[in-house]
Scaffold this active site. Structure first.
Site, PDB file in Angstrom:
ATOM      1  N   SER A   7       0.832  -1.201   0.000  1.00  0.00           N
ATOM      2  CA  SER A   7       0.000   0.000   0.000  1.00  0.00           C
ATOM      3  C   SER A   7       0.866   1.250   0.000  1.00  0.00           C
ATOM      4  O   SER A   7       1.602   1.504   0.955  1.00  0.00           O
ATOM      5  CB  SER A   7      -0.915   0.025   1.222  1.00  0.00           C
ATOM      6  OG  SER A   7      -1.439   1.326   1.371  1.00  0.00           O
ATOM      7  N   HIS A  32      -0.935  -1.298  -4.504  1.00  0.00           N
ATOM      8  CA  HIS A  32      -2.226  -0.964  -3.885  1.00  0.00           C
ATOM      9  C   HIS A  32      -2.267   0.551  -3.663  1.00  0.00           C
ATOM     10  O   HIS A  32      -1.433   1.115  -2.945  1.00  0.00           O
ATOM     11  CB  HIS A  32      -2.367  -1.707  -2.568  1.00  0.00           C
ATOM     12  CG  HIS A  32      -3.678  -1.543  -1.888  1.00  0.00           C
ATOM     13  ND1 HIS A  32      -4.804  -2.283  -2.219  1.00  0.00           N
ATOM     14  CD2 HIS A  32      -4.076  -0.717  -0.888  1.00  0.00           C
ATOM     15  CE1 HIS A  32      -5.813  -1.933  -1.446  1.00  0.00           C
ATOM     16  NE2 HIS A  32      -5.400  -0.963  -0.624  1.00  0.00           N
ATOM     17  N   ASP A  34      -4.457   3.676  -2.370  1.00  0.00           N
ATOM     18  CA  ASP A  34      -5.587   4.007  -1.500  1.00  0.00           C
ATOM     19  C   ASP A  34      -6.057   5.434  -1.739  1.00  0.00           C
ATOM     20  O   ASP A  34      -5.342   6.386  -1.451  1.00  0.00           O
ATOM     21  CB  ASP A  34      -5.156   3.893  -0.031  1.00  0.00           C
ATOM     22  CG  ASP A  34      -4.994   2.452   0.410  1.00  0.00           C
ATOM     23  OD1 ASP A  34      -5.987   1.709   0.349  1.00  0.00           O
ATOM     24  OD2 ASP A  34      -3.879   2.079   0.810  1.00  0.00           O
ATOM     25  N   MET A  36      -8.737   8.306  -0.757  1.00  0.00           N
ATOM     26  CA  MET A  36      -9.644   8.673   0.351  1.00  0.00           C
ATOM     27  C   MET A  36     -10.172  10.085   0.144  1.00  0.00           C
ATOM     28  O   MET A  36      -9.414  10.975  -0.268  1.00  0.00           O
ATOM     29  CB  MET A  36      -8.891   8.629   1.671  1.00  0.00           C
ATOM     30  CG  MET A  36      -8.267   7.282   1.974  1.00  0.00           C
ATOM     31  SD  MET A  36      -7.386   7.334   3.529  1.00  0.00           S
ATOM     32  CE  MET A  36      -6.734   5.660   3.578  1.00  0.00           C
ATOM     33  N   HIS A  65      -7.928   1.143  -4.522  1.00  0.00           N
ATOM     34  CA  HIS A  65      -8.908   0.963  -3.452  1.00  0.00           C
ATOM     35  C   HIS A  65      -9.585   2.302  -3.186  1.00  0.00           C
ATOM     36  O   HIS A  65      -8.988   3.204  -2.598  1.00  0.00           O
ATOM     37  CB  HIS A  65      -8.154   0.446  -2.203  1.00  0.00           C
ATOM     38  CG  HIS A  65      -9.010   0.232  -0.996  1.00  0.00           C
ATOM     39  ND1 HIS A  65      -8.484   0.014   0.254  1.00  0.00           N
ATOM     40  CD2 HIS A  65     -10.356   0.190  -0.840  1.00  0.00           C
ATOM     41  CE1 HIS A  65      -9.466  -0.151   1.129  1.00  0.00           C
ATOM     42  NE2 HIS A  65     -10.615  -0.032   0.486  1.00  0.00           N
ATOM     43  N   MET A  67     -11.867   4.604  -1.336  1.00  0.00           N
ATOM     44  CA  MET A  67     -12.600   4.847  -0.082  1.00  0.00           C
ATOM     45  C   MET A  67     -13.264   6.214  -0.222  1.00  0.00           C
ATOM     46  O   MET A  67     -12.903   7.174   0.447  1.00  0.00           O
ATOM     47  CB  MET A  67     -11.624   4.788   1.100  1.00  0.00           C
ATOM     48  CG  MET A  67     -11.226   3.355   1.437  1.00  0.00           C
ATOM     49  SD  MET A  67      -9.714   3.258   2.416  1.00  0.00           S
ATOM     50  CE  MET A  67      -8.494   3.377   1.120  1.00  0.00           C
ATOM     51  N   MET A 136     -11.822  -5.769   4.905  1.00  0.00           N
ATOM     52  CA  MET A 136     -10.972  -4.860   5.687  1.00  0.00           C
ATOM     53  C   MET A 136     -10.678  -5.493   7.045  1.00  0.00           C
ATOM     54  O   MET A 136     -11.585  -5.965   7.740  1.00  0.00           O
ATOM     55  CB  MET A 136     -11.667  -3.512   5.894  1.00  0.00           C
ATOM     56  CG  MET A 136     -11.788  -2.649   4.641  1.00  0.00           C
ATOM     57  SD  MET A 136     -10.228  -2.282   3.795  1.00  0.00           S
ATOM     58  CE  MET A 136      -9.280  -1.454   5.073  1.00  0.00           C
ATOM     59  N   ASP A 174      -6.774  -6.342   4.044  1.00  0.00           N
ATOM     60  CA  ASP A 174      -6.103  -5.045   4.049  1.00  0.00           C
ATOM     61  C   ASP A 174      -6.210  -4.425   5.437  1.00  0.00           C
ATOM     62  O   ASP A 174      -7.316  -4.184   5.923  1.00  0.00           O
ATOM     63  CB  ASP A 174      -6.782  -4.154   2.999  1.00  0.00           C
ATOM     64  CG  ASP A 174      -6.172  -2.763   2.890  1.00  0.00           C
ATOM     65  OD1 ASP A 174      -5.146  -2.497   3.535  1.00  0.00           O
ATOM     66  OD2 ASP A 174      -6.751  -1.946   2.139  1.00  0.00           O
TER      67      ASP A 174
END
Ligand code: DX5
Ligand code: ZN
Length: 222
Positions: A7, A32, A34, A36, A65, A67, A136, A174
Protein backbone atom coordinates in the site's frame (compact mmCIF):
# COMPACT_ATOMS: atom_id res chain seq x y z
CA UNK A 1 -2.09 -17.65 -6.36
CA UNK A 2 -0.56 -15.57 -3.58
CA UNK A 3 -0.49 -11.84 -4.35
CA UNK A 4 1.41 -9.23 -2.35
CA UNK A 5 0.19 -5.68 -2.90
CA UNK A 6 2.13 -2.98 -1.02
CA UNK A 7 0.00 0.00 0.00
CA UNK A 8 1.51 3.25 -1.21
CA UNK A 9 -0.24 5.08 1.60
CA UNK A 10 2.94 4.29 3.56
CA UNK A 11 5.28 5.39 0.76
CA UNK A 12 7.38 8.55 0.93
CA UNK A 13 5.08 10.91 -1.02
CA UNK A 14 8.00 13.17 -1.83
CA UNK A 15 9.73 10.33 -3.66
CA UNK A 16 6.87 8.41 -5.22
CA UNK A 17 8.72 7.56 -8.42
CA UNK A 18 11.63 6.01 -6.50
CA UNK A 19 9.13 4.13 -4.34
CA UNK A 20 7.56 2.50 -7.43
CA UNK A 21 11.04 1.44 -8.58
CA UNK A 22 11.83 0.08 -5.15
CA UNK A 23 8.61 -1.94 -4.91
CA UNK A 24 9.01 -3.38 -8.41
CA UNK A 25 12.58 -4.45 -7.61
CA UNK A 26 11.51 -5.92 -4.28
CA UNK A 27 9.03 -8.30 -5.91
CA UNK A 28 5.63 -6.67 -5.34
CA UNK A 29 2.93 -8.28 -7.48
CA UNK A 30 0.52 -5.35 -7.55
CA UNK A 31 0.58 -1.74 -6.35
CA UNK A 32 -2.23 -0.96 -3.88
CA UNK A 33 -3.32 2.67 -4.25
CA UNK A 34 -5.59 4.01 -1.50
CA UNK A 35 -7.86 6.87 -2.50
CA UNK A 36 -9.64 8.67 0.35
CA UNK A 37 -12.10 11.55 0.15
CA UNK A 38 -12.30 12.80 3.74
CA UNK A 39 -15.96 11.87 3.75
CA UNK A 40 -16.37 8.10 3.42
CA UNK A 41 -13.30 7.90 5.65
CA UNK A 42 -11.93 10.63 7.92
CA UNK A 43 -8.76 11.16 5.91
CA UNK A 44 -7.66 12.47 2.50
CA UNK A 45 -4.89 10.75 0.58
CA UNK A 46 -4.34 11.20 -3.18
CA UNK A 47 -6.39 10.86 -6.33
CA UNK A 48 -6.50 10.71 -10.10
CA UNK A 49 -3.51 12.95 -11.01
CA UNK A 50 -1.10 11.07 -8.74
CA UNK A 51 -2.15 7.68 -10.10
CA UNK A 52 -1.83 9.00 -13.64
CA UNK A 53 1.70 10.21 -12.89
CA UNK A 54 2.71 6.83 -11.44
CA UNK A 55 1.29 4.98 -14.44
CA UNK A 56 3.93 6.65 -16.61
CA UNK A 57 6.63 4.94 -14.59
CA UNK A 58 5.17 1.48 -14.09
CA UNK A 59 3.40 -1.31 -15.90
CA UNK A 60 2.44 -3.16 -12.70
CA UNK A 61 -1.18 -4.01 -11.95
CA UNK A 62 -2.68 -0.97 -10.22
CA UNK A 63 -4.98 -2.22 -7.46
CA UNK A 64 -6.98 0.93 -6.73
CA UNK A 65 -8.91 0.96 -3.45
CA UNK A 66 -11.54 3.69 -3.54
CA UNK A 67 -12.60 4.85 -0.08
CA UNK A 68 -14.90 7.51 -1.48
CA UNK A 69 -18.64 8.15 -1.47
CA UNK A 70 -20.49 7.20 -4.68
CA UNK A 71 -17.35 6.03 -6.50
CA UNK A 72 -19.39 5.57 -9.70
CA UNK A 73 -18.83 9.29 -10.32
CA UNK A 74 -15.09 8.78 -10.82
CA UNK A 75 -14.69 5.34 -12.42
CA UNK A 76 -13.92 6.76 -15.89
CA UNK A 77 -11.31 9.09 -14.42
CA UNK A 78 -9.53 6.32 -12.55
CA UNK A 79 -9.63 4.10 -15.61
CA UNK A 80 -8.02 6.78 -17.71
CA UNK A 81 -5.45 7.36 -14.98
CA UNK A 82 -4.39 3.73 -15.34
CA UNK A 83 -6.33 1.66 -12.80
CA UNK A 84 -6.54 -2.09 -13.51
CA UNK A 85 -8.55 -3.36 -10.55
CA UNK A 86 -11.05 -0.99 -8.95
CA UNK A 87 -12.28 -1.81 -5.45
CA UNK A 88 -15.35 0.01 -4.16
CA UNK A 89 -17.05 -0.26 -0.79
CA UNK A 90 -20.59 -1.67 -0.72
CA UNK A 91 -21.32 0.90 2.03
CA UNK A 92 -20.34 3.78 -0.28
CA UNK A 93 -22.52 2.85 -3.27
CA UNK A 94 -26.21 3.68 -3.49
CA UNK A 95 -26.35 1.18 -6.38
CA UNK A 96 -23.72 -1.56 -6.15
CA UNK A 97 -24.88 -3.29 -9.34
CA UNK A 98 -24.62 -0.13 -11.42
CA UNK A 99 -21.18 0.58 -10.01
CA UNK A 100 -19.94 -2.92 -10.92
CA UNK A 101 -21.39 -2.53 -14.42
CA UNK A 102 -19.64 0.80 -14.82
CA UNK A 103 -16.26 -0.63 -13.76
CA UNK A 104 -16.68 -3.55 -16.18
CA UNK A 105 -17.76 -1.34 -19.06
CA UNK A 106 -14.50 0.62 -18.66
CA UNK A 107 -12.48 -2.57 -18.97
CA UNK A 108 -11.34 -2.71 -15.34
CA UNK A 109 -11.73 -5.63 -12.95
CA UNK A 110 -14.45 -4.89 -10.38
CA UNK A 111 -13.84 -5.66 -6.73
CA UNK A 112 -16.02 -5.14 -3.66
CA UNK A 113 -14.94 -4.27 -0.15
CA UNK A 114 -16.61 -4.40 3.25
CA UNK A 115 -15.64 -2.52 6.40
CA UNK A 116 -15.29 -4.47 9.67
CA UNK A 117 -18.89 -3.81 10.69
CA UNK A 118 -20.43 -4.93 7.39
CA UNK A 119 -21.39 -8.58 6.88
CA UNK A 120 -19.47 -10.28 4.08
CA UNK A 121 -22.76 -11.78 2.91
CA UNK A 122 -23.55 -8.35 1.43
CA UNK A 123 -21.13 -9.22 -1.38
CA UNK A 124 -22.50 -12.71 -2.12
CA UNK A 125 -25.05 -11.80 -4.73
CA UNK A 126 -22.33 -10.13 -6.81
CA UNK A 127 -19.69 -12.85 -6.40
CA UNK A 128 -20.02 -14.15 -9.95
CA UNK A 129 -19.39 -10.66 -11.34
CA UNK A 130 -16.27 -9.57 -9.45
CA UNK A 131 -12.61 -10.51 -9.59
CA UNK A 132 -11.98 -9.87 -5.94
CA UNK A 133 -13.55 -9.22 -2.56
CA UNK A 134 -11.59 -7.18 -0.03
CA UNK A 135 -12.26 -7.78 3.64
CA UNK A 136 -10.97 -4.86 5.69
CA UNK A 137 -9.00 -6.00 8.72
CA UNK A 138 -8.92 -2.46 10.18
CA UNK A 139 -11.34 0.46 10.00
CA UNK A 140 -10.41 2.09 6.69
CA UNK A 141 -8.78 5.52 6.77
CA UNK A 142 -5.28 5.14 8.15
CA UNK A 143 -2.20 2.97 7.84
CA UNK A 144 -0.40 1.47 10.81
CA UNK A 145 -3.39 0.12 12.74
CA UNK A 146 -3.63 -3.29 14.42
CA UNK A 147 -4.88 -6.36 12.54
CA UNK A 148 -8.39 -7.44 13.56
CA UNK A 149 -8.15 -11.17 14.07
CA UNK A 150 -11.91 -11.29 14.60
CA UNK A 151 -12.43 -10.66 10.86
CA UNK A 152 -11.11 -14.16 10.06
CA UNK A 153 -14.53 -15.85 10.25
CA UNK A 154 -15.64 -13.48 7.46
CA UNK A 155 -12.64 -14.49 5.35
CA UNK A 156 -13.44 -18.18 5.93
CA UNK A 157 -17.09 -17.76 5.07
CA UNK A 158 -16.24 -15.91 1.87
CA UNK A 159 -13.70 -18.52 0.76
CA UNK A 160 -16.19 -21.32 1.45
CA UNK A 161 -18.90 -19.57 -0.58
CA UNK A 162 -16.50 -19.00 -3.51
CA UNK A 163 -15.48 -22.67 -3.44
CA UNK A 164 -19.04 -23.90 -3.07
CA UNK A 165 -19.98 -22.01 -6.21
CA UNK A 166 -16.82 -23.00 -8.10
CA UNK A 167 -15.81 -19.38 -8.71
CA UNK A 168 -12.37 -17.86 -9.21
CA UNK A 169 -12.39 -14.79 -6.98
CA UNK A 170 -9.41 -13.35 -5.12
CA UNK A 171 -9.91 -12.87 -1.40
CA UNK A 172 -7.96 -9.82 -0.26
CA UNK A 173 -7.26 -8.57 3.25
CA UNK A 174 -6.10 -5.04 4.05
CA UNK A 175 -5.01 -3.55 7.35
CA UNK A 176 -2.37 -4.61 9.85
CA UNK A 177 -0.91 -7.32 7.59
CA UNK A 178 2.66 -8.18 8.57
CA UNK A 179 4.97 -11.16 8.99
CA UNK A 180 3.19 -11.78 12.30
CA UNK A 181 -0.40 -11.73 10.99
CA UNK A 182 -0.30 -12.94 7.38
CA UNK A 183 -0.43 -16.66 8.21
CA UNK A 184 -3.67 -16.26 10.10
CA UNK A 185 -5.33 -14.51 7.13
CA UNK A 186 -3.94 -17.04 4.65
CA UNK A 187 -5.08 -19.92 6.85
CA UNK A 188 -8.60 -18.49 6.77
CA UNK A 189 -8.52 -18.44 2.96
CA UNK A 190 -7.14 -15.06 1.90
CA UNK A 191 -4.77 -15.14 -1.08
CA UNK A 192 -4.20 -11.42 -1.77
CA UNK A 193 -2.52 -9.30 0.87
CA UNK A 194 -2.18 -5.56 1.22
CA UNK A 195 0.56 -4.32 3.51
CA UNK A 196 1.61 -0.72 3.94
CA UNK A 197 3.57 0.18 7.04
CA UNK A 198 5.11 -3.30 7.41
CA UNK A 199 6.60 -3.38 3.89
CA UNK A 200 7.57 0.28 3.47
CA UNK A 201 9.00 0.35 6.98
CA UNK A 202 11.03 -2.84 6.62
CA UNK A 203 14.80 -2.60 6.75
CA UNK A 204 15.05 -4.89 3.74
CA UNK A 205 11.86 -4.58 1.73
CA UNK A 206 12.74 -7.35 -0.72
CA UNK A 207 13.39 -9.87 2.02
CA UNK A 208 10.27 -8.76 3.81
CA UNK A 209 8.06 -9.32 0.77
CA UNK A 210 9.65 -12.76 0.16
CA UNK A 211 9.02 -13.62 3.80
CA UNK A 212 5.38 -12.58 3.55
CA UNK A 213 4.97 -14.68 0.42
CA UNK A 214 6.57 -17.76 1.98
CA UNK A 215 4.45 -17.45 5.13
CA UNK A 216 1.26 -17.04 3.10
CA UNK A 217 2.06 -19.97 0.81
CA UNK A 218 2.76 -22.23 3.79
CA UNK A 219 -0.44 -21.27 5.61
CA UNK A 220 -2.90 -20.84 2.71
CA UNK A 221 -6.05 -22.90 2.86
CA UNK A 222 -8.04 -22.44 -0.30
C1 DX5 B 1 -6.42 1.68 5.18
C2 DX5 B 1 -5.90 1.35 3.80
C3 DX5 B 1 -4.80 0.41 3.83
C4 DX5 B 1 -3.59 0.85 4.59
C5 DX5 B 1 -2.95 -0.36 5.20
O1 DX5 B 1 -7.59 2.39 5.07
O2 DX5 B 1 -6.93 0.82 3.00
O3 DX5 B 1 -4.45 -0.04 2.52
O4 DX5 B 1 -2.65 1.53 3.82
O5 DX5 B 1 -1.90 0.03 5.99
P1 DX5 B 1 -1.19 -0.97 7.01
O6 DX5 B 1 -0.69 -2.12 6.23
O7 DX5 B 1 -0.11 -0.12 7.59
O8 DX5 B 1 -2.24 -1.37 8.03
ZN1 ZN C 1 -6.36 -0.16 1.08
Amino acid sequence: MIIISPSFLSADFGRLYEETESMAQCGADWFHLDVMDGRFVPNISFGVPVIKALRKHSDKTFDVHLMIDEPIRYIDDFRHAGADIITVHTEACSDVQKTIDKIKSCGCVPSLSVKPGTPVEDTFKYLDQVGMVLIMTVEPGFGGQSFMEDMMPKVKLLREEINRRGLEVNVQVDGGISAETIASAAGAGANAFVAGSAIFGAENRGEYISGLRRAAEAAFRG
